[in-house]
Design a protein around this motif. Sequence first.
Motif, PDB file in Angstrom:
ATOM      1  N   PHE A 418     -62.794  43.672   8.374  1.00 14.54           N
ATOM      2  CA  PHE A 418     -63.193  42.471   9.108  1.00 14.54           C
ATOM      3  C   PHE A 418     -64.368  42.784  10.036  1.00 14.54           C
ATOM      4  O   PHE A 418     -65.366  42.059  10.066  1.00 14.54           O
ATOM      5  CB  PHE A 418     -61.994  41.948   9.906  1.00 14.54           C
ATOM      6  N   GLY A 419     -64.257  43.843  10.818  1.00 17.36           N
ATOM      7  CA  GLY A 419     -65.319  44.213  11.754  1.00 17.36           C
ATOM      8  C   GLY A 419     -66.618  44.546  11.056  1.00 17.36           C
ATOM      9  O   GLY A 419     -67.709  44.241  11.558  1.00 17.36           O
ATOM     10  N   GLN A 420     -66.537  45.161   9.888  1.00 17.21           N
ATOM     11  CA  GLN A 420     -67.756  45.502   9.157  1.00 17.21           C
ATOM     12  C   GLN A 420     -68.518  44.253   8.732  1.00 17.21           C
ATOM     13  O   GLN A 420     -69.749  44.201   8.799  1.00 17.21           O
ATOM     14  CB  GLN A 420     -67.391  46.345   7.939  1.00 17.21           C
ATOM     15  N   ILE A 421     -67.790  43.219   8.288  1.00 20.86           N
ATOM     16  CA  ILE A 421     -68.458  41.980   7.875  1.00 20.86           C
ATOM     17  C   ILE A 421     -69.067  41.265   9.082  1.00 20.86           C
ATOM     18  O   ILE A 421     -70.179  40.731   9.015  1.00 20.86           O
ATOM     19  CB  ILE A 421     -67.455  41.063   7.152  1.00 20.86           C
ATOM     20  N   VAL A 422     -68.353  41.278  10.212  1.00 18.08           N
ATOM     21  CA  VAL A 422     -68.869  40.645  11.428  1.00 18.08           C
ATOM     22  C   VAL A 422     -70.194  41.279  11.840  1.00 18.08           C
ATOM     23  O   VAL A 422     -71.161  40.585  12.199  1.00 18.08           O
ATOM     24  CB  VAL A 422     -67.837  40.760  12.567  1.00 18.08           C
ATOM     25  N   THR A 423     -70.273  42.586  11.781  1.00 22.26           N
ATOM     26  CA  THR A 423     -71.470  43.279  12.272  1.00 22.26           C
ATOM     27  C   THR A 423     -72.656  43.144  11.335  1.00 22.26           C
ATOM     28  O   THR A 423     -73.796  43.376  11.750  1.00 22.26           O
ATOM     29  CB  THR A 423     -71.171  44.770  12.498  1.00 22.26           C
ATOM     30  N   GLN A 424     -72.415  42.776  10.078  1.00 20.43           N
ATOM     31  CA  GLN A 424     -73.550  42.590   9.160  1.00 20.43           C
ATOM     32  C   GLN A 424     -74.492  41.509   9.668  1.00 20.43           C
ATOM     33  O   GLN A 424     -75.719  41.650   9.607  1.00 20.43           O
ATOM     34  CB  GLN A 424     -73.038  42.233   7.757  1.00 20.43           C
ATOM     35  N   ALA A 425     -73.929  40.393  10.144  1.00 20.40           N
ATOM     36  CA  ALA A 425     -74.772  39.305  10.655  1.00 20.40           C
ATOM     37  C   ALA A 425     -75.543  39.747  11.893  1.00 20.40           C
ATOM     38  O   ALA A 425     -76.717  39.408  12.082  1.00 20.40           O
ATOM     39  CB  ALA A 425     -73.899  38.090  10.979  1.00 20.40           C
TER      40      ALA A 425
END
Length: 621
Positions: A418-425
Amino acid sequence: MADAASHASYLPPILTFCAGAVIAVPIFRKLGQSAVLGYLAAGIVIGPSLLGVIKDPNAIRSTAEIGVVLLLFLVGLELQPSRLYSMRKDILGSGLAQMGLSAAGIGLAGWWFGLSAAGAVAVGVALALSATSIALQQLEERGHGSEPYGRRTFSILLFQDMAIAPVLALLPLLATTGGPDAGSPMRAIASLGIALFALVLIVLAGRYVMNPLFRILAHSGAKEVMTAAALLIVLGAALLMEHVGLSMAMGAFLAGVMLADSHFRHELEADIEPFRGVLLGLFFMAVGMSLDLELVAANWLLLALAAPLLLLFKIAVVTSILRLSCSSWLEAIRAGALLSPAGEFAFVLLPLGLAQGLLTPQQAGVATALAAISMLLGPIAARLIDAALLSRVAPETMEEDFDGAGNSPVMVIGFGRFGQIVTQALLLQHIDVTVIDSDVERIRSAAQFGFKVYYGDGTRLDVLRAAGAGKARVICVCVDDRQAALHIVEMIKAEFPGVRLHVRAYDRIHAIELMKANVDFQTRETFESALGFGRVTLETLGLTRDEADLVIDHVRDRDAQRMEIQFHEGLAAAINRVPRVAPEPLVPPRAKSKPLTPETRQVIEDGGAEVAIGGVGEPER
């Protein structure tokens, strides 16, 4: 096994120190003064000059000096080698100028009052040094360590710490009782070579040994071993530096600098901080205990004049130097006020000068008392000067400074899927991000994103504080443990109320708990992805993109309405409305369900008595 008498030998002093700190520090903080003053005052009261509870202050000073060592280690953790190199002009230029001019002025005054030339040099150098622990403590309390005047203050303090080794070598050379080889060039060259070898050893160990060591220890999962390793490195580096003739503080500082780029930096900082705070307080109490009140009373007029003049002179020197180096008057005076008290090493250099015959016992006693009084008055003067200066600053300037300080990074706690996807943006927008996770493999993955990544337990307040949670604009809690998430939210709300909180919700019940905790934003980890999945399925069945979007928006609105009812009325608001959270269709189905097997029919009939009114999906949660 130790008997009762051995326990009694060390318990009373420990209880005395704790009681003195517990009583004095809150009183001084209530009066708006620094905690340092509370420790100094407590030391004076329990020392041999007043109550006499502690008879020999020197017996605890060696232990108390470890507090200064740990303080310098934590300072080193804040300075990457590249940043330290960028400060070289301030360190060498401002630091050397402050040390030289202050020592010369104080030494001349001492010579005029009757000190020998060698004694004047010893007193001048000892009182020219500034109190690293007091200055850094005040900067920490103000939160101004990264301000321009804070960086310049630290640069001068760092030069003073580097100058300790040459000064310790200088005093024996000035002594009339020194040995015949005291000034031997070969001995000096040998000492310099040993010191350089020790410095190179610490640098190489920091570059090639420390990080792999901490990675192995982190994999073990034993956090207390990480603490032991941190103390081993700090105290080991300090001891090595002391053996080669440099200061222990310098060794600890170098160890900190070598670990400044480490992913484990904030975990180390959080582990060391409690030891630093206690031992540094003990050091200030030891300074207060060393103040001889009888000597002060006998020389009260001299000390009453000398102490304010010493503070004013050192403020004037630092202000002039920094003003010439293009600092503003405000920054220069604030830095000068922080550097005005005498330093911790005055209590090392002045006894050494006495032992070498450079000073008489009376002269050493007066100089030591002057140093202690300046440490007592310095924080008060710095606070008064700071308040007076800030009262003259235009409100517009203060607002600009506040706005500039508000551009703090986003902090992401938990770097799983979850955190990895959030930080992509955030990465696409080049937003500065700090990531905290206690999984070593995730830390390695986060390092590929170019973020500030730190190994640490996000549920620990000291780790959050050390990682800069108070300066972040948004904290994204992305951990997959619902109880841990609630605990983190509770801590952040209590300690950092101005920070926005965006939290990953495990399920519907967790989302309602987060709403009750007043988080700024929460989202269920599967809700939006499931809606997107459903939209694509609708399109596959023949709906247009716009038609599918309308259906999905309708589902989202109906779910939000039900969430609002459950938030205000409770998960069990009425027996006929919300007896429990369970899957329920948002619109009435057009036909009844058709069980395809007898077993299925039996399951449905057994559960038919229950009314299922809850959220969309999430039956297993």
